[in-house]
Design a protein around this motif. Structure first.
Motif, PDB file in Angstrom:
ATOM      1  N   ILE A 216       2.788   6.649  -2.651  1.00  0.00           N
ATOM      2  CA  ILE A 216       3.805   7.307  -2.851  1.00  0.00           C
ATOM      3  C   ILE A 216       3.879   7.651  -4.538  1.00  0.00           C
ATOM      4  O   ILE A 216       3.935   8.694  -4.884  1.00  0.00           O
TER       5      ILE A 216
ATOM      6  N   TYR B  22      -7.546   1.475   2.685  1.00  0.00           N
ATOM      7  CA  TYR B  22      -7.019   1.865   4.115  1.00  0.00           C
ATOM      8  C   TYR B  22      -8.139   2.090   5.038  1.00  0.00           C
ATOM      9  O   TYR B  22      -8.006   1.376   6.287  1.00  0.00           O
TER      10      TYR B  22
ATOM     11  N   ALA C 241       2.283  11.453   2.240  1.00  0.00           N
ATOM     12  CA  ALA C 241       2.470  10.010   2.074  1.00  0.00           C
ATOM     13  C   ALA C 241       3.714   9.412   2.508  1.00  0.00           C
ATOM     14  O   ALA C 241       3.810   8.097   3.008  1.00  0.00           O
TER      15      ALA C 241
ATOM     16  N   ALA D 165       2.050   7.422   5.471  1.00  0.00           N
ATOM     17  CA  ALA D 165       1.354   6.160   5.053  1.00  0.00           C
ATOM     18  C   ALA D 165       1.989   4.785   5.695  1.00  0.00           C
ATOM     19  O   ALA D 165       3.203   4.722   5.678  1.00  0.00           O
ATOM     20  N   PRO D 166       0.966   4.078   6.303  1.00  0.00           N
ATOM     21  CA  PRO D 166       1.314   2.876   6.938  1.00  0.00           C
ATOM     22  C   PRO D 166       1.495   1.589   5.783  1.00  0.00           C
ATOM     23  O   PRO D 166       0.795   1.869   4.668  1.00  0.00           O
ATOM     24  N   GLU D 167       1.806   0.562   6.047  1.00  0.00           N
ATOM     25  CA  GLU D 167       1.879  -0.706   5.470  1.00  0.00           C
ATOM     26  C   GLU D 167       0.969  -1.756   6.055  1.00  0.00           C
ATOM     27  O   GLU D 167       1.306  -2.125   7.241  1.00  0.00           O
TER      28      GLU D 167
ATOM     29  N   ARG E   4       0.742  -1.005  -0.061  1.00  0.00           N
ATOM     30  CA  ARG E   4       0.138  -0.222   0.007  1.00  0.00           C
ATOM     31  C   ARG E   4       0.774   1.239   0.087  1.00  0.00           C
ATOM     32  O   ARG E   4       0.547   2.173  -0.931  1.00  0.00           O
ATOM     33  N   ARG E   5       1.901   1.478   0.961  1.00  0.00           N
ATOM     34  CA  ARG E   5       2.656   2.583   1.146  1.00  0.00           C
ATOM     35  C   ARG E   5       3.525   3.008   0.033  1.00  0.00           C
ATOM     36  O   ARG E   5       3.305   3.929  -0.511  1.00  0.00           O
ATOM     37  N   LYS E   6       4.041   2.033  -0.782  1.00  0.00           N
ATOM     38  CA  LYS E   6       4.906   2.377  -1.960  1.00  0.00           C
ATOM     39  C   LYS E   6       4.048   2.788  -3.081  1.00  0.00           C
ATOM     40  O   LYS E   6       4.309   3.647  -3.934  1.00  0.00           O
TER      41      LYS E   6
END
Length: 443
Positions: A311, A361, A420, A424-426, A306-308
């Motif tokens: 971004i 999310y 982000a 932003a979390p994973e 999710r995080r990458k």
């Protein structure tokens, strides 16, 4: 059984997308019939997201008490009635009220369907399954653009809108035949029925594994029997989740996505494309790109995380909006084509990232008992800023032009990059119960 239920729940995404997108091609002909101003154009368009705020609040107070399934049934009925009234509206005020009603259905189902999907999905494929909701939104948008193009030659905007009746009926029948989610049933003292549904959803699971799932659900909710107070969302462990879920939706809307979805033909006209047919066909291209890249997102959300992906999405949308801004500012022979490339690139980056991830999310991050109210807060942020963009875009386009308007969108995409990276979390591959344990531990 799992595939059938996912398709049915995701159909609500298609209804959502259809009612978002269909207005873009219908507006030029509605303006001819009702002779409306740019402000009234914004009012008609923004009625859907405004109604969605009310629909979100409705879902918030009913999904815990009555279940996820009844809320989706109500949403399908509202879609159906609203589409019929829109198609037969005899003036702009009736049309606005009908779209307000449709918005209630969209808001209720847009909050409930991702929750429904997250609660029936195994952890290993939850991201892909919840992303199916966003995929169906894009399919709904594409179908609406095709409907616009099909009836564009005759200018029959009533048929453009009326096509939405048919998927509403399919969604209503499908959800009537679907079960309630195991998590809601367990939370409401019906673990035996929940166990039976899990066995049908995950036939490869042993009795011991099913018992473990039921135990995890009970453990996650045992200390949260009462509906949470609103002050709970300001507590140390919950506030970061609440703020992230809301802000990522705000940035999604301020990226300019729904300015494009609602007003694509107008944007192509401002960029230099002449002729209604050409503008509508270019708009269909947006729908096709949106669907294709959302399918890619369903793979990337689990492989890349999710995080990458979030971004990357903000980087790509910022660059794409900058291209549209610079191309239209140059005003050269190639401007229409450069602007079209920028818009298509924006849709591609949005579809693989900013489109599905906020919905995913918000369905993942909130603990079980906080989920309806937490998702309501995130959804209200989404719909309110959707409303603001839809209402103000015609006035902005008329006032500061396409260059100034898209420069503003570029700026918000750049802000999204830094946000982000910082926040932003994973959550890839983590069960909802494990995510909840992390949140509780942080508090």
């Amino acid at each position: 059984m799992l595939i059938a239920i996912v398709i049915v729940a995701a159909l609500f995404g298609m209804l959502f997308g259809f009612d978002q997108g269909v207005i873009s091609g219908a507006l030029p002909f509605i303006k001819q019939d009702f002779t409306i101003t740019p402000f009234m154009e914004g009012v008609i368009t923004s009625a859907v997201p405004l109604g969605a705020v009310a629909g979100t609040l409705l879902a918030m107070v009913t999904t815990d008490r009555y279940g996820r399934k009844p809320m989706l049934i109500l949403g399908a009925v509202i879609f159906l009635v609203g589409s019929l009234i829109s198609a037969f509206a005899f003036n702009q005020y009736v049309l606005t009220l009908a779209r307000l009603l449709i918005g209630v259905g969209i808001g209720a189902s847009a909050m409930t369907a991702p929750m429904f999907l997250a609660e029936v999905a195994p952890a290993r494929i939850r991201g892909t399954i919840v992303s199916a909701f966003q995929l169906m939104i894009t399919i709904g948008i594409m179908i609406s653009y095709m409907s616009d193009a099909a009836f564009g030659g005759t200018g029959d905007w009533r048929w453009m809108i009326g096509v939405g009746v048919f998927p509403s009926i399919i969604a209503l029948v499908g959800i009537l035949l679907s079960p309630e989610t195991p998590r809601w049933l367990t939370l409401n003292s019906n673990a035996d029925k929940a166990r039976d549904i899990i066995a049908r959803l995950q036939p490869e699971s042993s009795d011991a594994e099913i018992d473990e799932i039921i135990t995890e659900i009970k453990e996650s909710a045992k200390d949260e029997e009462a509906a949470p107070a609103w002050s709970t969302f300001l507590k140390k462990g919950i506030l970061p989740v609440t703020s992230f879920a809301m802000i990522v939706f705000v940035l999604q809307q301020l990226s300019g996505i729904n300015a494009i979805i609602y007003y694509a033909p107008e944007i192509f006209k401002s960029a230099g494309f002449s002729g209604t047919t050409t503008q509508l066909l270019a708009t269909v291209g947006i729908g096709v790109v949106n669907v294709a890249l959302t399918i890619v997102a369903m793979y990337l959300v689990e492989s890349m995380g999710r995080r990458k992906l979030l971004i990357l999405g903000f980087f790509g949308t910022a660059a794409s909006m900058a291209l549209v801004t610079v191309a239209t500012m140059m005003n050269i022979a190639a401007t229409p084509y450069l602007a079209m490339i920028g818009i298509f690139a924006f849709i591609a980056f949005f579809a693989v990232s900013l489109g599905p991830l906020p919905w995913l999310y918000m369905a993942e991050l909130f603990p079980l008992r906080l989920r309806p109210r937490g998702m309501a807060l995130a959804s209200i942020a989404n719909w309110f800023f959707n409303f603001v963009v839809a209402l103000l875009f015609p006035e902005l386009l008329a006032g500061i032009g396409i260059v100034g308007t898209f420069a503003i969108f570029t700026g918000f995409c750049v802000i999204g990059i830094f946000y982000a990276i910082a926040v932003a979390p994973e959550t890839k591959g983590v069960t909802l119960e494990e995510i909840e344990q992390r949140t509780v531990a942080a508090g």
